[in-house]
Every structure is written in structure tokens, then in C-alpha cells.
Write a protein that holds these residues in place. Structure first.
Motif, mmCIF file in Angstrom:
data_model
loop_
_atom_site.group_PDB
_atom_site.id
_atom_site.type_symbol
_atom_site.label_atom_id
_atom_site.label_comp_id
_atom_site.label_asym_id
_atom_site.label_seq_id
_atom_site.Cartn_x
_atom_site.Cartn_y
_atom_site.Cartn_z
ATOM 1 N N SER A 79 0.848 -1.193 0.000
ATOM 2 C CA SER A 79 0.000 0.000 0.000
ATOM 3 C C SER A 79 0.880 1.238 0.000
ATOM 4 N N THR A 87 0.862 5.765 -0.390
ATOM 5 C CA THR A 87 0.043 6.975 -0.269
ATOM 6 C C THR A 87 -0.057 7.732 -1.581
ATOM 7 N N LYS A 88 0.944 7.522 -2.487
ATOM 8 C CA LYS A 88 0.902 8.206 -3.783
ATOM 9 C C LYS A 88 1.892 7.554 -4.734
ATOM 10 N N GLU A 129 -6.471 6.117 -13.640
ATOM 11 C CA GLU A 129 -7.502 5.617 -12.731
ATOM 12 C C GLU A 129 -8.814 5.512 -13.484
ATOM 13 N N THR A 163 -12.116 2.339 -7.714
ATOM 14 C CA THR A 163 -11.273 3.027 -8.688
ATOM 15 C C THR A 163 -10.069 2.139 -8.975
ATOM 16 N N VAL A 211 -7.306 2.168 -5.853
ATOM 17 C CA VAL A 211 -7.019 3.253 -4.923
ATOM 18 C C VAL A 211 -8.280 3.515 -4.107
ATOM 19 N N ASN A 257 -9.996 5.714 -0.475
ATOM 20 C CA ASN A 257 -9.927 6.964 0.294
ATOM 21 C C ASN A 257 -9.713 6.724 1.783
ATOM 22 N N LEU A 305 -5.090 8.858 0.697
ATOM 23 C CA LEU A 305 -5.267 7.804 -0.301
ATOM 24 C C LEU A 305 -4.476 6.550 0.061
ATOM 25 N N ARG A 306 -5.024 5.419 -0.365
ATOM 26 C CA ARG A 306 -4.322 4.137 -0.231
ATOM 27 C C ARG A 306 -4.316 3.469 -1.595
ATOM 28 N N TYR A 307 -3.152 3.467 -2.214
ATOM 29 C CA TYR A 307 -2.974 2.726 -3.462
ATOM 30 C C TYR A 307 -2.652 1.295 -3.069
#
Length: 144
Positions: free
Chosen positions: A66, A68-69, A78, A89, A103, A105, A114-116
Motif C-alpha cells: 500500500s 500513499t501516492k 484511474e 477506482t 485506490v 480513500n 489515499l491508499r494505493y
């Protein structure tokens, strides 16, 4: 098109092919990078484009890497994903045209929220020690 898919099938592991080409998901906690703690960058397993940095990685407790960006926002796209009776998403690599993950929220508020959530099978990890040798020397500055 068949030739391209065949060459990807030969280049990638079965799991990497499933994840990147068939929008698959690898098992949580049983994938290569969910608990990787070394410094380095994560690149697209298909194109080699830099996607994420260990500096933005955190343990979300979900069993997948995971972040954040992304390192380079222009390297990802996305898209709305309505599969599995959910609206999510999807995160894809632009150059590799590969499914990476999703991703959400629910990431750390102090880092943008954000959590990718990304499949290890879509990534290749390049440690800080190997950045120069692998052609990613310009990313060393992130770690100084």
C-alpha cells in the motif's frame, strides 16, 4: 494482438499475467512485496516505468503493498471499476497497459488520505543499491 499476449505470457509469471492482463488479484499476505521493508522503488513489471517509492509505502494491514501516492502521477491512470458488485477506482499503468490494483480513500489523512492498494505481481522492486545499475539512478535523490 495474439503475438503480444503470447510474448507477455512467456515473459511474466502466471500470477503476473493473471493480475496485469486479466484484472486479477493475488492472495493477501501471500505475495512478494506486502511486507517488503527495504528502500527502493517499485516499477511496472511490463514497461519498467517507475510507479511507487518505498518512502510512500506503509502497512495498511490489508496484505498487499500500500502506498500513499505514485512517484510519477502521469505513469498511472484511474478508471471506474464496477466489478464484484462494488464501485471502486482501478489503478492501471499507462505505458504497460496493466492492471495494478485499486485506490481507496482510507489512507493516512496526514499523507493525503489515499491508499494505493497494489498487487505485488504487477510490480518489480528495485532496491536503492540497484537503482544506478538498473537505469533508475535519477531516483536516488528521493532517498537522500
Amino acid at each position: 494482438m495474439g503475438n503480444e499476449k503470447d510474448s507477455l505470457r512467456a515473459k511474466l509469471s502466471p500470477m503476473s499475467y493473471h493480475v496485469t492482463q486479466e484484472n486479477g488479484t493475488e492472495p493477501p499476505f501471500r505475495n512478494e512485496y506486502w511486507d517488503e521493508e527495504r528502500d527502493g522503488i517499485y516499477v511496472d513489471v511490463i514497461s519498467g516505468k517507475p510507479l511507487f517509492s518505498s518512502l510512500d509505502k506503509y502497512d495498511a494491514g490489508c496484505g498487499w503493498p500500500s502506498f500513499t501516492k505514485p512517484i510519477e502521477l502521469e505513469e498511472i491512470e484511474e478508471l471506474e471499476d464496477r466489478s464484484h458488485l462494488m464501485v471502486r477506482t482501478e489503478v492501471r499503468s499507462k505505458k504497460g497497459e496493466a492492471h495494478l490494483g485499486h485506490v481507496f480513500n482510507d489512507g493516512p489523512k496526514e499523507a493525503g488520505g489515499l491508499r494505493y492498494c497494489i498487487n505485488s505481481a504487477a510490480l518489480k522492486f528495485v532496491s536503492i543499491e540497484e537503482l544506478e545499475k538498473e537505469g533508475y539512478g535519477q531516483y536516488k535523490k528521493l532517498f537522500s
